[in-house]
Motif scaffolding. Sequence first.
Motif, PDB file in Angstrom:
ATOM      1  N   ALA A  74       0.858  -1.192   0.000  1.00 25.07           N
ATOM      2  CA  ALA A  74       0.000   0.000   0.000  1.00 25.07           C
ATOM      3  C   ALA A  74       0.890   1.237   0.000  1.00 25.07           C
ATOM      4  CB  ALA A  74      -0.921   0.003   1.213  1.00 25.07           C
ATOM      5  N   ARG A  75       0.300   2.359  -0.413  1.00 26.19           N
ATOM      6  CA  ARG A  75       1.001   3.646  -0.363  1.00 26.19           C
ATOM      7  C   ARG A  75       0.068   4.692   0.214  1.00 26.19           C
ATOM      8  NH1 ARG A  75       3.942   2.779  -5.401  1.00 26.19           N
ATOM      9  NH2 ARG A  75       2.168   3.663  -6.517  1.00 26.19           N
ATOM     10  N   GLU A 113     -11.549 -17.144   6.674  1.00 28.12           N
ATOM     11  CA  GLU A 113     -12.274 -15.884   6.835  1.00 28.12           C
ATOM     12  C   GLU A 113     -11.672 -15.065   7.977  1.00 28.12           C
ATOM     13  OE1 GLU A 113     -16.909 -14.364   7.258  1.00 28.12           O
ATOM     14  OE2 GLU A 113     -16.465 -16.464   6.808  1.00 28.12           O
ATOM     15  N   ASN A 114     -11.280 -15.766   9.048  1.00 25.35           N
ATOM     16  CA  ASN A 114     -10.620 -15.080  10.162  1.00 25.35           C
ATOM     17  C   ASN A 114      -9.309 -14.443   9.712  1.00 25.35           C
ATOM     18  OD1 ASN A 114     -12.583 -15.689  12.061  1.00 25.35           O
ATOM     19  ND2 ASN A 114     -11.580 -17.574  12.732  1.00 25.35           N
ATOM     20  N   MET A 115      -8.552 -15.173   8.880  1.00 27.55           N
ATOM     21  CA  MET A 115      -7.276 -14.647   8.404  1.00 27.55           C
ATOM     22  C   MET A 115      -7.481 -13.450   7.483  1.00 27.55           C
ATOM     23  SD  MET A 115      -4.065 -14.510   8.351  1.00 27.55           S
ATOM     24  CE  MET A 115      -3.627 -15.930   9.348  1.00 27.55           C
ATOM     25  N   ASN A 116      -8.479 -13.526   6.618  1.00 25.54           N
ATOM     26  CA  ASN A 116      -8.782 -12.383   5.753  1.00 25.54           C
ATOM     27  C   ASN A 116      -9.190 -11.166   6.575  1.00 25.54           C
ATOM     28  OD1 ASN A 116      -8.250 -13.646   3.308  1.00 25.54           O
ATOM     29  ND2 ASN A 116     -10.316 -14.464   3.119  1.00 25.54           N
ATOM     30  N   ARG A 117      -9.986 -11.429   7.612  1.00 22.91           N
ATOM     31  CA  ARG A 117     -10.404 -10.338   8.496  1.00 22.91           C
ATOM     32  C   ARG A 117      -9.191  -9.727   9.193  1.00 22.91           C
ATOM     33  NH1 ARG A 117     -13.316 -13.086  11.588  1.00 22.91           N
ATOM     34  NH2 ARG A 117     -15.277 -12.877  10.490  1.00 22.91           N
ATOM     35  N   LEU A 118      -8.285 -10.594   9.633  1.00 25.37           N
ATOM     36  CA  LEU A 118      -7.079 -10.118  10.310  1.00 25.37           C
ATOM     37  C   LEU A 118      -6.216  -9.290   9.361  1.00 25.37           C
ATOM     38  CD1 LEU A 118      -5.165 -10.140  12.766  1.00 25.37           C
ATOM     39  CD2 LEU A 118      -4.184 -12.262  11.875  1.00 25.37           C
ATOM     40  N   LYS A 119      -6.022  -9.780   8.136  1.00 27.20           N
ATOM     41  CA  LYS A 119      -5.189  -9.061   7.167  1.00 27.20           C
ATOM     42  C   LYS A 119      -5.786  -7.701   6.817  1.00 27.20           C
ATOM     43  CE  LYS A 119      -2.969 -13.034   4.940  1.00 27.20           C
ATOM     44  NZ  LYS A 119      -2.847 -13.836   3.701  1.00 27.20           N
ATOM     45  N   ASN A 120      -7.095  -7.671   6.609  1.00 32.91           N
ATOM     46  CA  ASN A 120      -7.751  -6.393   6.319  1.00 32.91           C
ATOM     47  C   ASN A 120      -7.589  -5.423   7.480  1.00 32.91           C
ATOM     48  OD1 ASN A 120      -8.905  -6.603   3.669  1.00 32.91           O
ATOM     49  ND2 ASN A 120     -10.344  -8.106   4.463  1.00 32.91           N
ATOM     50  N   SER A 121      -7.738  -5.961   8.689  1.00 34.54           N
ATOM     51  CA  SER A 121      -7.613  -5.130   9.884  1.00 34.54           C
ATOM     52  C   SER A 121      -6.191  -4.593  10.040  1.00 34.54           C
ATOM     53  CB  SER A 121      -8.009  -5.949  11.117  1.00 34.54           C
ATOM     54  OG  SER A 121      -7.799  -5.212  12.300  1.00 34.54           O
ATOM     55  N   ILE A 122      -5.199  -5.465   9.813  1.00 32.61           N
ATOM     56  CA  ILE A 122      -3.797  -5.056   9.940  1.00 32.61           C
ATOM     57  C   ILE A 122      -3.446  -3.997   8.900  1.00 32.61           C
ATOM     58  CG2 ILE A 122      -1.399  -5.825   9.685  1.00 32.61           C
ATOM     59  CD1 ILE A 122      -2.587  -6.720  12.297  1.00 32.61           C
ATOM     60  N   LEU A 123      -3.893  -4.208   7.666  1.00 33.10           N
ATOM     61  CA  LEU A 123      -3.582  -3.243   6.609  1.00 33.10           C
ATOM     62  C   LEU A 123      -4.225  -1.891   6.902  1.00 33.10           C
ATOM     63  CD1 LEU A 123      -2.159  -2.715   3.972  1.00 33.10           C
ATOM     64  CD2 LEU A 123      -4.165  -3.560   2.748  1.00 33.10           C
ATOM     65  N   ASP A 124      -5.479  -1.914   7.343  1.00 33.94           N
ATOM     66  CA  ASP A 124      -6.156  -0.665   7.692  1.00 33.94           C
ATOM     67  C   ASP A 124      -5.447   0.024   8.857  1.00 33.94           C
ATOM     68  OD1 ASP A 124      -8.564   1.148   7.463  1.00 33.94           O
ATOM     69  OD2 ASP A 124      -8.806   0.494   9.539  1.00 33.94           O
ATOM     70  N   GLU A 125      -5.002  -0.784   9.811  1.00 31.00           N
ATOM     71  CA  GLU A 125      -4.270  -0.248  10.965  1.00 31.00           C
ATOM     72  C   GLU A 125      -2.963   0.406  10.527  1.00 31.00           C
ATOM     73  OE1 GLU A 125      -1.556  -2.599  14.030  1.00 31.00           O
ATOM     74  OE2 GLU A 125      -3.673  -2.916  14.478  1.00 31.00           O
ATOM     75  N   MET A 126      -2.248  -0.237   9.595  1.00 26.56           N
ATOM     76  CA  MET A 126      -0.967   0.301   9.134  1.00 26.56           C
ATOM     77  C   MET A 126      -1.158   1.560   8.294  1.00 26.56           C
ATOM     78  SD  MET A 126       1.187  -3.196   8.297  1.00 26.56           S
ATOM     79  CE  MET A 126       2.799  -2.393   8.226  1.00 26.56           C
ATOM     80  N   VAL A 127      -2.231   1.596   7.515  1.00 24.38           N
ATOM     81  CA  VAL A 127      -2.541   2.798   6.729  1.00 24.38           C
ATOM     82  C   VAL A 127      -2.856   3.963   7.664  1.00 24.38           C
ATOM     83  CG1 VAL A 127      -4.260   3.842   5.195  1.00 24.38           C
ATOM     84  CG2 VAL A 127      -3.297   1.606   4.640  1.00 24.38           C
ATOM     85  N   THR A 128      -3.697   3.693   8.666  1.00 26.05           N
ATOM     86  CA  THR A 128      -4.051   4.733   9.637  1.00 26.05           C
ATOM     87  C   THR A 128      -2.819   5.207  10.395  1.00 26.05           C
ATOM     88  OG1 THR A 128      -6.264   3.780   9.918  1.00 26.05           O
ATOM     89  CG2 THR A 128      -5.485   5.265  11.646  1.00 26.05           C
ATOM     90  N   THR A 225      -3.940   0.845  -2.331  1.00 26.34           N
ATOM     91  CA  THR A 225      -3.680  -0.521  -1.874  1.00 26.34           C
ATOM     92  C   THR A 225      -3.534  -1.420  -3.094  1.00 26.34           C
ATOM     93  OG1 THR A 225      -6.064  -0.930  -1.659  1.00 26.34           O
ATOM     94  CG2 THR A 225      -4.887  -0.244   0.324  1.00 26.34           C
ATOM     95  N   PHE A 226      -2.577  -2.342  -3.034  1.00 27.32           N
ATOM     96  CA  PHE A 226      -2.238  -3.156  -4.196  1.00 27.32           C
ATOM     97  C   PHE A 226      -2.595  -4.629  -4.031  1.00 27.32           C
ATOM     98  CE2 PHE A 226       1.024   0.264  -3.805  1.00 27.32           C
ATOM     99  CZ  PHE A 226       0.472   1.090  -4.771  1.00 27.32           C
ATOM    100  N   GLU A 227      -3.300  -4.943  -2.962  1.00 21.56           N
ATOM    101  CA  GLU A 227      -3.733  -6.327  -2.771  1.00 21.56           C
ATOM    102  C   GLU A 227      -5.046  -6.332  -2.006  1.00 21.56           C
ATOM    103  OE1 GLU A 227      -2.024 -10.584  -1.020  1.00 21.56           O
ATOM    104  OE2 GLU A 227      -0.669  -8.958  -1.538  1.00 21.56           O
ATOM    105  N   LYS A 228      -5.961  -7.172  -2.440  1.00 20.25           N
ATOM    106  CA  LYS A 228      -7.258  -7.287  -1.792  1.00 20.25           C
ATOM    107  C   LYS A 228      -7.365  -8.639  -1.102  1.00 20.25           C
ATOM    108  CE  LYS A 228      -8.807  -3.353  -3.443  1.00 20.25           C
ATOM    109  NZ  LYS A 228      -9.082  -2.200  -2.564  1.00 20.25           N
ATOM    110  N   PHE A 229      -7.954  -8.626   0.069  1.00 18.62           N
ATOM    111  CA  PHE A 229      -8.184  -9.866   0.806  1.00 18.62           C
ATOM    112  C   PHE A 229      -9.685 -10.116   0.863  1.00 18.62           C
ATOM    113  CE2 PHE A 229      -4.523  -7.634   2.663  1.00 18.62           C
ATOM    114  CZ  PHE A 229      -3.526  -8.498   2.251  1.00 18.62           C
ATOM    115  N   GLY A 230     -10.054 -11.382   0.901  1.00 16.74           N
ATOM    116  CA  GLY A 230     -11.471 -11.718   0.934  1.00 16.74           C
ATOM    117  C   GLY A 230     -12.170 -11.032   2.083  1.00 16.74           C
TER     118      GLY A 230
END
Length: 312
Positions: A74-75, A113-128, A225-230
């Motif tokens: 992500a950038r 699904e838990n892992m996708n949720r975690l990855k989305n959460s981590i990426l959003d956290e890092m962007v913020t 963002t350059f990658e999407k998670f389920g």
Amino acid sequence: MEDRLKNINMSICSSCGQENETQSQFCIYCGNPILKRGEITFKRHYLLLGLISLILIVSILFFVIEGFNNKSIARVNGEGITRKDFLKRTNQAKKFYESRYGQNIFMGEAGKENMNRLKNSILDEMVTEKILLQEAKKAGYTLTSIPEKEIEERVEAIKRTYRLSNDDLKKMIGGSLEDLKEELRTELIISKFLQKTVLKEGQGNPDQIFAQWLSKVKANAKIETFEKFGALITKKASCCTSGCEGGVASPLDLKTEKEAKAKALEYYENKTQKKEVEAKVTNYGCHIQVDIIDNGKVVLSLTYNGKEVQEI
């Protein structure tokens, strides 16, 4: 002279080291083939070339993997978040949840699904986090402005609170103490910046002020963002299909979030007599949605209007 001629007419077995007549094709001692000097030299060269090729292949793979990991996932305003840092934080969080809820939390379909949720959460956290650090830097706050002593005190406080040794702490966070110190330093910078610049005294509810400020800053930021998670499979209210907010999540004040979660859990318990579930609150702008999650799956979606919940 005779000894020298004798040695010339003898061949050494490369397997057992015994002398054999030059004409012999097999060793009379061990039975293995006797390689001539040219064959031995060729074999050595072949092995050397094979070893060099293997080293080159391993080196190329290493640089390819490193290059892939160092690519941005992500950038934010032109500043990259590397895949390596993202994977590192994701793995740390994964280990933490596994130690708390067991290894099965990321297994099977629910685990995916838990892992996708975690990855989305981590990426959003890092962007913020990246946005907050950029804003803090604009205001004159830098990572070097936090004294090392203050970081050490935070680490010791964590160890005392949870009664952990250094090894226990490393195991719990899934990384090194230096990684933890870096995270604490980042948190302190952001905290000091927010307290002195954003959350000024006497301006009202700090959670609401922060949510509104962050929403505005995020809206003005260039986030790629350059990658999407389920994503979680959830229902949407009818308003989300009409384009009022397009189903895009935005921050919500802590008080409202707690009230929505409590109402939703109470509703679900009365309906099913189940208590061991989670509730995820999302503010879509057009409505506040609460998803009830059981064993990693969304089993019920509700809307909250400030007073009560209703099934979608």
